[in-house]
Design a protein around this motif. Structure first.
Motif, PDB file in Angstrom:
ATOM      1  N   SER A   1       0.852  -1.188   0.000  1.00 30.48           N
ATOM      2  CA  SER A   1       0.000   0.000   0.000  1.00 30.48           C
ATOM      3  C   SER A   1       0.886   1.236   0.000  1.00 30.48           C
TER       4      SER A   1
ATOM      5  N   ASP B   1      -2.108  -8.510   2.146  1.00 28.68           N
ATOM      6  CA  ASP B   1      -3.354  -7.769   1.948  1.00 28.68           C
ATOM      7  C   ASP B   1      -3.210  -6.318   2.440  1.00 28.68           C
TER       8      ASP B   1
ATOM      9  N   ALA C   1      -6.081  -3.294   2.396  1.00 24.32           N
ATOM     10  CA  ALA C   1      -7.148  -3.462   3.391  1.00 24.32           C
ATOM     11  C   ALA C   1      -6.589  -3.340   4.803  1.00 24.32           C
TER      12      ALA C   1
ATOM     13  N   ARG D   1      -5.917   0.341   5.624  1.00 21.28           N
ATOM     14  CA  ARG D   1      -7.159   1.100   5.842  1.00 21.28           C
ATOM     15  C   ARG D   1      -7.781   0.744   7.186  1.00 21.28           C
ATOM     16  N   LEU D   2      -7.663  -0.522   7.580  1.00 22.49           N
ATOM     17  CA  LEU D   2      -8.147  -0.945   8.900  1.00 22.49           C
ATOM     18  C   LEU D   2      -7.346  -0.239  10.001  1.00 22.49           C
TER      19      LEU D   2
ATOM     20  N   ASP E   1      -6.771   3.069  -1.884  1.00 23.97           N
ATOM     21  CA  ASP E   1      -8.071   2.407  -1.774  1.00 23.97           C
ATOM     22  C   ASP E   1      -8.190   1.131  -2.603  1.00 23.97           C
ATOM     23  N   SER E   2      -7.143   0.773  -3.357  1.00 26.01           N
ATOM     24  CA  SER E   2      -7.146  -0.487  -4.125  1.00 26.01           C
ATOM     25  C   SER E   2      -5.703  -0.798  -4.523  1.00 26.01           C
ATOM     26  N   ASP E   3      -5.486  -2.022  -4.996  1.00 22.31           N
ATOM     27  CA  ASP E   3      -4.136  -2.379  -5.455  1.00 22.31           C
ATOM     28  C   ASP E   3      -3.711  -1.504  -6.636  1.00 22.31           C
TER      29      ASP E   3
END
Ligand code: IDP
Ligand code: MG
Length: 167
Positions: free
Chosen positions: A26, A101, A104, A107-108, A140-142
């Motif tokens: 990320s 991952d 995600a 963001r968590l 917000d995404s790969d």
């Protein structure tokens, strides 16, 4: 030795390396409010405690044009002008984070955009001032992560960070 050299060649090859990073990477940023408030160290400690490896890190000062481009997806939204002004108001810290991952997971770790709605213990709950001045950014995404990493870190630099020692 041959196997080690093959591995080093592989991770220092920009194309192989960028494919290898998909899903486990990320982009993240410590925003100007948190830098200004002296929270860089505390936020980096939480990044590492949460199990992310910091693959690359750089202090940056965005120009207006760069901030507009980085947040181009939000062009036309009511908060866009305020967001651009805020993001180029001071220094920020750009990072490439790695973990399974990663998008995600990061963001968590940061929590909801608005700290009032962020879960207890999240970075935004702990450090954000408001929905606009919210301490950190996360992809917000790969696909976005790949674009945002490339925005701040040239492939060659990422390869050099993990590659063999330069002569
Ligand atoms: P995110 O950072 O949680 O992904 P986005 O909806 O992508 O949230 O918005 C990007 C950034 O724009 C936010 O982190 C925040 O700094 C700012 N922003 C979003 N919504 C608002 C708003 O309603 N008022 C002020 N700033 C906002
Ligand atoms: Mg976003």
């Amino acid at each position: 030795m041959y196997v080690i050299n093959m591995w080093l060649d592989r991770v220092s090859d920009p194309v192989a390396r960028s494919m290898w990073m998909i899903g486990s990477t990320s982009f993240a940023m410590i925003k100007p409010d948190a830098v200004q408030a002296g929270k860089v160290g505390a936020i980096l400690a939480r990044v590492q405690e949460a199990g992310f490896e910091i693959r690359a890190l750089r202090m940056v000062r965005l120009s207006r044009v760069e901030a507009e481009a980085f947040y181009a997806v939000h062009q036309g939204r009511p908060f866009y002008a305020e967001l651009v002004a805020f993001m180029c108001s001071g220094r920020a810290v750009a990072m490439v984070l790695e973990k399974a991952d990663a998008v995600a997971a990061w963001r968590l770790a940061i929590g909801a955009t608005d700290p009032a709605e962020a879960a207890p213990g999240t970075i935004r709950k702990l450090f954000a001032e408001s929905k606009g001045r919210n301490a950190v950014h996360g992809s917000d995404s790969d696909e976005t992560a790949a674009r945002e990493v490339a925005f701040f870190f040239p492939e060659r630099e990422l390869a050099l960070l993990d590659g063999p020692v330069a002569g």
